[in-house]
Design a protein around this motif. Sequence first.
Motif, PDB file in Angstrom:
ATOM      1  N   THR A 129      -9.260   6.447  -4.677  1.00 23.61           N
ATOM      2  CA  THR A 129      -8.642   5.735  -3.557  1.00 23.61           C
ATOM      3  C   THR A 129      -9.351   4.412  -3.293  1.00 23.61           C
ATOM      4  OG1 THR A 129      -7.985   7.837  -2.555  1.00 23.61           O
ATOM      5  CG2 THR A 129      -8.009   5.907  -1.124  1.00 23.61           C
ATOM      6  N   ILE A 130     -10.678   4.446  -3.331  1.00 25.98           N
ATOM      7  CA  ILE A 130     -11.460   3.229  -3.102  1.00 25.98           C
ATOM      8  C   ILE A 130     -11.142   2.177  -4.154  1.00 25.98           C
ATOM      9  CG2 ILE A 130     -13.826   2.320  -3.235  1.00 25.98           C
ATOM     10  CD1 ILE A 130     -14.688   4.977  -1.821  1.00 25.98           C
ATOM     11  N   MET A 131     -11.092   2.585  -5.420  1.00 25.30           N
ATOM     12  CA  MET A 131     -10.773   1.625  -6.479  1.00 25.30           C
ATOM     13  C   MET A 131      -9.363   1.078  -6.323  1.00 25.30           C
ATOM     14  SD  MET A 131     -12.496   2.945 -10.009  1.00 25.30           S
ATOM     15  CE  MET A 131     -11.554   4.474 -10.034  1.00 25.30           C
ATOM     16  N   GLY A 132      -8.400   1.954  -6.019  1.00 26.20           N
ATOM     17  CA  GLY A 132      -7.029   1.499  -5.845  1.00 26.20           C
ATOM     18  C   GLY A 132      -6.906   0.500  -4.710  1.00 26.20           C
ATOM     19  N   ASP A 133      -7.590   0.768  -3.617  1.00 29.01           N
ATOM     20  CA  ASP A 133      -7.591  -0.135  -2.472  1.00 29.01           C
ATOM     21  C   ASP A 133      -8.177  -1.488  -2.874  1.00 29.01           C
ATOM     22  OD1 ASP A 133      -7.414  -1.136   0.073  1.00 29.01           O
ATOM     23  OD2 ASP A 133      -8.821   0.269   0.982  1.00 29.01           O
ATOM     24  N   TYR A 272      -6.916   9.779 -10.641  1.00 33.25           N
ATOM     25  CA  TYR A 272      -5.680   9.003 -10.758  1.00 33.25           C
ATOM     26  C   TYR A 272      -4.828   9.118  -9.494  1.00 33.25           C
ATOM     27  CZ  TYR A 272      -6.734   9.202 -15.821  1.00 33.25           C
ATOM     28  OH  TYR A 272      -7.327   9.126 -17.055  1.00 33.25           O
ATOM     29  N   GLU A 273      -4.761  10.335  -8.937  1.00 28.29           N
ATOM     30  CA  GLU A 273      -3.964  10.523  -7.725  1.00 28.29           C
ATOM     31  C   GLU A 273      -4.515   9.690  -6.583  1.00 28.29           C
ATOM     32  OE1 GLU A 273      -1.056  12.109  -7.005  1.00 28.29           O
ATOM     33  OE2 GLU A 273      -0.942  12.155  -9.187  1.00 28.29           O
ATOM     34  N   GLY A 274      -5.846   9.658  -6.450  1.00 27.39           N
ATOM     35  CA  GLY A 274      -6.443   8.812  -5.423  1.00 27.39           C
ATOM     36  C   GLY A 274      -6.090   7.356  -5.641  1.00 27.39           C
ATOM     37  N   TYR A 275      -6.162   6.907  -6.877  1.00 28.87           N
ATOM     38  CA  TYR A 275      -5.851   5.512  -7.202  1.00 28.87           C
ATOM     39  C   TYR A 275      -4.397   5.191  -6.852  1.00 28.87           C
ATOM     40  CZ  TYR A 275      -6.144   1.122  -9.814  1.00 28.87           C
ATOM     41  OH  TYR A 275      -6.152  -0.202 -10.162  1.00 28.87           O
ATOM     42  N   ARG A 276      -3.510   6.142  -7.144  1.00 33.06           N
ATOM     43  CA  ARG A 276      -2.078   5.890  -6.938  1.00 33.06           C
ATOM     44  C   ARG A 276      -1.684   5.807  -5.465  1.00 33.06           C
ATOM     45  NH1 ARG A 276      -1.347  10.315 -11.213  1.00 33.06           N
ATOM     46  NH2 ARG A 276      -1.201   9.157 -13.185  1.00 33.06           N
ATOM     47  N   THR A 277      -2.572   6.150  -4.550  1.00 32.07           N
ATOM     48  CA  THR A 277      -2.242   5.962  -3.133  1.00 32.07           C
ATOM     49  C   THR A 277      -2.143   4.484  -2.783  1.00 32.07           C
ATOM     50  OG1 THR A 277      -4.575   6.057  -2.451  1.00 32.07           O
ATOM     51  CG2 THR A 277      -3.341   8.132  -2.460  1.00 32.07           C
ATOM     52  N   HIS A 278      -2.699   3.621  -3.641  1.00 32.53           N
ATOM     53  CA  HIS A 278      -2.660   2.179  -3.392  1.00 32.53           C
ATOM     54  C   HIS A 278      -1.999   1.390  -4.514  1.00 32.53           C
ATOM     55  CE1 HIS A 278      -5.151   2.087   0.242  1.00 32.53           C
ATOM     56  NE2 HIS A 278      -5.876   3.028  -0.314  1.00 32.53           N
ATOM     57  N   ALA A 279      -2.035   1.907  -5.743  1.00 31.06           N
ATOM     58  CA  ALA A 279      -1.531   1.116  -6.868  1.00 31.06           C
ATOM     59  C   ALA A 279      -0.943   2.037  -7.921  1.00 31.06           C
ATOM     60  CB  ALA A 279      -2.672   0.280  -7.475  1.00 31.06           C
ATOM     61  N   GLU A 280       0.076   1.567  -8.618  1.00 36.55           N
ATOM     62  CA  GLU A 280       0.655   2.350  -9.705  1.00 36.55           C
ATOM     63  C   GLU A 280      -0.336   2.431 -10.865  1.00 36.55           C
ATOM     64  OE1 GLU A 280       4.365   0.757 -10.902  1.00 36.55           O
ATOM     65  OE2 GLU A 280       5.338   1.057  -8.950  1.00 36.55           O
ATOM     66  N   PHE A 281      -0.359   3.589 -11.520  1.00 37.90           N
ATOM     67  CA  PHE A 281      -1.218   3.728 -12.689  1.00 37.90           C
ATOM     68  C   PHE A 281      -0.668   4.823 -13.588  1.00 37.90           C
ATOM     69  CE2 PHE A 281      -4.822   5.797 -14.893  1.00 37.90           C
ATOM     70  CZ  PHE A 281      -5.148   4.736 -15.732  1.00 37.90           C
ATOM     71  N   ASP A 282      -0.483   4.472 -14.845  1.00 41.35           N
ATOM     72  CA  ASP A 282      -0.051   5.423 -15.860  1.00 41.35           C
ATOM     73  C   ASP A 282      -1.007   5.293 -17.039  1.00 41.35           C
ATOM     74  OD1 ASP A 282       1.215   7.150 -17.573  1.00 41.35           O
ATOM     75  OD2 ASP A 282       2.808   5.726 -18.118  1.00 41.35           O
TER      76      ASP A 282
END
Length: 337
Positions: A129-133, A272-282
């Motif tokens: 989540t932190i990285m996505g933010d 990945y799920e944490g990251y996807r709270t802020h940004a798309e990632f596949d």
Amino acid sequence: MQTTSAADIEAVLDESGPDYEEFTYEAATGGTRADVYMVTLVYDGNEYEVVVKFEPPNDDRFAVEPKLHEYVADRTDIPIPRILVFKQDPERNVPPYFVTERVRGDNLADQYGAMDQSHWERVIEQVGTIMGDLHSEIAFEAFGRLMLHDDRITIRNWRGNWREYFADLTRSHIDRLAGTPFEGMQSRARGAFEDTLSLVPEDGMPRLVHDDMQPTNLLCILDEPDPVTAVLDWQDTLAAHRDYQLAQSEFLYIDSTFDDPQVCDRLREQLYEGYRTHAEFDPGETYEQCKPVYQLSTLLWRMTGFDDAFAEDDLGRARAEFQYRQQFDRLLAELPR
């Protein structure tokens, strides 16, 4: 590292601190390169805690860290200590310094023995989540290491090509293995890296990347729903490709800690799920091909700091050296052929 005395702490408090009757201090533990001290002040019978960080010798980028605290706090929800004082040119005879609030929580790496699966899942999801933010809110026009110029965040020796910048970064890690216990691995590291560098993309949006977000730089309270209470040590910060930090975090938090492939896969999905709270990632083919290359670079960086992290008589030194060598061999075997 410079030697800091009680007189240095007292000078900081007298110049910038609140009224106090007495103080105590102790050096912080963790992966920092600077002198960092936890200071407890007593005033009117009450205790107040702050953190004092001094500029290391020969560091011309020290001023960027307090600026980044403000910059990141204004643009994201990332937990980051509030800067109370920053003195680039102190009146007293002490190095430049800044003072932050003391955040609750303990160094994550020191809590490994108390962590169960649910702790790991929540920590790693929050890391994602932190990285996505961070990556969704802040971008730059070029790749490079951040610095401060005229009180503005800029990029030193910027590159428009991610592959070129990443190559320079990793080659510098390999060069710095000289004089370490891993000096004999330079040739293998260089050959393996150069053989796979073409897989790294040239293009991509430069994102703000905390290039030292290892477990020693997270403060955590394990039993809280969001266990990470602070991300520390922002002096090593880049404008870089986001996949680089994602792969780096997989290595630092998952692949270098767990052996069970099923556990690793579950934790990877939490990241990945944490990251996807802020940004798309596949995590597609390009990411999977580049991941071991990025992780090899991360391991080489950790190897360069081995002597600073482990004292000559440290019992953990031999175990860590063996683990690094194992990880090196594994990553070389995982590189695409």
